[in-house]
Every structure is written in structure tokens, then in C-alpha cells.
Write an enzyme that holds these catalytic residues in place. Structure first.
Site, PDB file in Angstrom:
ATOM      1  N   CYS A 254       0.823  -1.217   0.000  1.00  0.00           N
ATOM      2  CA  CYS A 254       0.000   0.000   0.000  1.00  0.00           C
ATOM      3  C   CYS A 254       0.857   1.266   0.000  1.00  0.00           C
ATOM      4  O   CYS A 254       1.431   1.602  -1.029  1.00  0.00           O
ATOM      5  CB  CYS A 254      -1.014  -0.038   1.146  1.00  0.00           C
TER       6      CYS A 254
ATOM      7  N   HIS B 140      -3.741  -5.200   0.565  1.00  0.00           N
ATOM      8  CA  HIS B 140      -3.248  -5.580   1.894  1.00  0.00           C
ATOM      9  C   HIS B 140      -3.261  -7.088   2.084  1.00  0.00           C
ATOM     10  O   HIS B 140      -4.173  -7.646   2.695  1.00  0.00           O
ATOM     11  CB  HIS B 140      -4.083  -4.894   2.975  1.00  0.00           C
TER      12      HIS B 140
ATOM     13  N   GLU C  33      -1.384  -8.727   4.041  1.00  0.00           N
ATOM     14  CA  GLU C  33      -1.084  -9.093   5.437  1.00  0.00           C
ATOM     15  C   GLU C  33      -2.345  -9.384   6.236  1.00  0.00           C
ATOM     16  O   GLU C  33      -2.296 -10.035   7.275  1.00  0.00           O
ATOM     17  CB  GLU C  33      -0.274  -7.976   6.113  1.00  0.00           C
TER      18      GLU C  33
END
Ligand SMILES: N[C@@H](CCC(=O)NCCCC(=O)O)C(=O)O
Length: 256
Positions: free
Chosen positions: A118, A226, A228
Site C-alpha cells: 500500500c 493488503h 497481510e
């Protein structure tokens, strides 16, 4: 007991956000990035203070096996890419900009594996001479790439839109599928892709959502979404983090 260097977990630096908490500046990173390193990469995460004047890149890059550039609500300051002034009340993090932009250049040159997420993608594009749109949602023909902050985190970080994986690149090799569903939590986006970067994924409105630096000697991948978030539950995220982890372990075993 003899512990070979290669037996130790790869050391993964996560550059911090410099944030004012009360009267003091803290250097912080969201736990979800730390967990992606511990749970998927199998590495040892450490939060890297963004103290450009106090820390030497040579010192840092000589000791780490990889860099995970995390997201952040703050924007890269537009003067770094000759952009127009930010809208009033835009959050910035000049300490992070001052540290990560030169760190990215030095890390790529030395072949230190980098996985950028990001804001990390945006920093990487700017660090290499590219530019950003500051409010993609206000551009004609572009999607709204922001999250709905009135919703729960599960919804904000949930699936948002598809991206097309461009043939012939790293992501095409890693994922083996032409389109994937990603989450989306950003206002900024790639305007001018920096020279030498390879676009790896694009949204249906044409926004570059992932890129690599093919000329760099080490593993590198930047994504606008994202991975993660609940990484262990998402095969696409797992594939990317595992590839990053393999590159970091190889650097640890070979000494870079
Ligand atoms: N501020 C930039 C980058 C957006 C970003 O990194 N969002 C993540 C927010 C918190 C997190 O999950 O780390 C933009 O708005 O484009």
C-alpha cells in the site's frame, strides 16, 4: 549446541510510522504486519525506527535479510514527486518519507529483498522517480479505491475489486491465475510509473496495483492491496509472503 547462521530466522525490518502519542513521538508498526512475518514468512520482525539522521543505511542493510514496507494512513508528501500541495488536513509522515525513500534505493541496489504494501508501493514508485494521484476517486473514469470507514475492519479489509495479473511477470509466475480479488484501502495511487518498473497487476480502471523492479538483483514486489490481512487464510497472500520469505532466507544463508 552449534547453531549455524542459516538456522536462525531471517531478520525482517519493518520501517515504522513516526506518530505523536501525547507529547512524544513513537515509532510504531501495526501488529498485522508483524504477524505476517512471524506466521507466514517465518522470520523475526523488528520495527525499524525511521530516524534518517541517526541511522546508517549501510548498518541497517548489512544486518537485515529483508524489508517489509507497510501501509499507513499517512500520505507521501507531494514535494517528493513534484505534485500539487495535499488537501488540507491530509496526514503526512515526513520522518518516514525521509527514511524510506533513500532506504528503498539503497536496498534495491544491494539486492535486499523488499515486499512493499500500500503506502509502501507508493513510496517505492516515488523513490524511483514516479508520481502519485492523491485522490484517485476524484479522477474521471476511476474507481473509488477507499475503504468504507463506517464498516467493521473485516469489511474494510475484505474483498473489494478484481485486478488483472499481467502475463510474463513475477505475479503471473507466483499465482498462475489471470485475475484475483483484492481488498482496497487507499486514496493515492500510481500516476506516472517510475522508469524501469514492470507493472504486474492493474485494476479495471487502469490503475497500477502491483509492480516489480526487474533490473534489481534481489526479490522485490510492491502491491497496492493488503495481503497481510488474515494472510494465512488467503492463498494469494501466502504465495507472495512465502516467496518473499524464501528470498530472505537465501540472503541469510548466503550472507547476501
Ligand atoms: N495513505 C495512503 C496509503 C494507504 C494505506 O497504506 N492504507 C493502510 C492503512 C492502515 C494499514 O492497514 O496499514 C493512501 O491513502 O493511499
Amino acid at each position: 549446541m552449534v547453531v549455524r547462521m542459516s538456522d536462525r530466522k531471517p531478520l525482517i525490518a519493518i520501517p515504522a510510522d513516526a506518530r505523536l502519542l501525547g507529547p512524544h513521538v513513537f515509532h510504531a508498526a501495526a501488529e498485522k504486519y508483524l504477524r505476517a512475518v512471524t506466521d507466514v514468512v517465518g522470520g523475526l520482525p523488528f520495527i525499524l525506527p525511521v530516524m534518517a539522521e541517526q541511522l546508517s543505511f549501510d548498518d541497517v542493510l548489512g544486518r537485515v535479510d529483508g524489508i517489509l514496507l507497510p501501509g499507513s494512513p499517512s500520505n507521501v508528501e507531494p514535494h517528493h514527486y513534484d505534485g500539487p500541495p495535499s488537501a488540507p488536513d491530509t496526514a503526512h509522515d515526513p520522518a518516514r518519507d525521509a527514511f524510506t525513500l533513500p532506504l528503498i534505493q539503497a536496498a534495491l541496489a544491494r539486492g535486499v529483498p523488499i515486499f512493499a504494501i500500500c503506502r509502501g508501493l507508493q513510496e517505492m514508485n516515488v523513490a524511483l522517480g514516479g508520481s502519485l494521484h492523491q485522490r484517485v476517486q476524484e479522477l474521471p473514469g476511476m474507481q473509488d479505491h477507499r475503504e468504507d470507514t463506517t464498516q467493521s475492519l473485516e469489511v474494510q479489509y475484505g474483498p473489494s475489486h478484481e485486478v488483472s495479473i499481467l502475463p510474463g511477470g513475477l505475479l503471473a509466475d507466483l499465482l498462475g491465475q489471470p485475475r484475483i480479488l483484492v481488498n482496497s484501502l487507499h486514496w493515492q495511487g500510481v500516476d506516472r510509473l517510475a522508469p524501469g518498473l514492470r507493472a504486474e497487476a492493474v485494476a479495471d480502471d487502469g490503475l497500477v496495483e502491483a509492480f516489480t523492479v526487474p533490473s534489481a538483483p534481489g526479490f522485490n514486489l510492491a502491491v497496492q492491496w493488503h495481503p497481510e490481512w488474515h494472510a494465512t487464510e488467503n492463498p494469494v497472500s501466502m504465495a507472495m509472503f512465502i516467496a518473499f520469505g524464501d528470498a530472505c532466507r537465501l540472503r541469510r544463508q548466503t550472507g547476501g
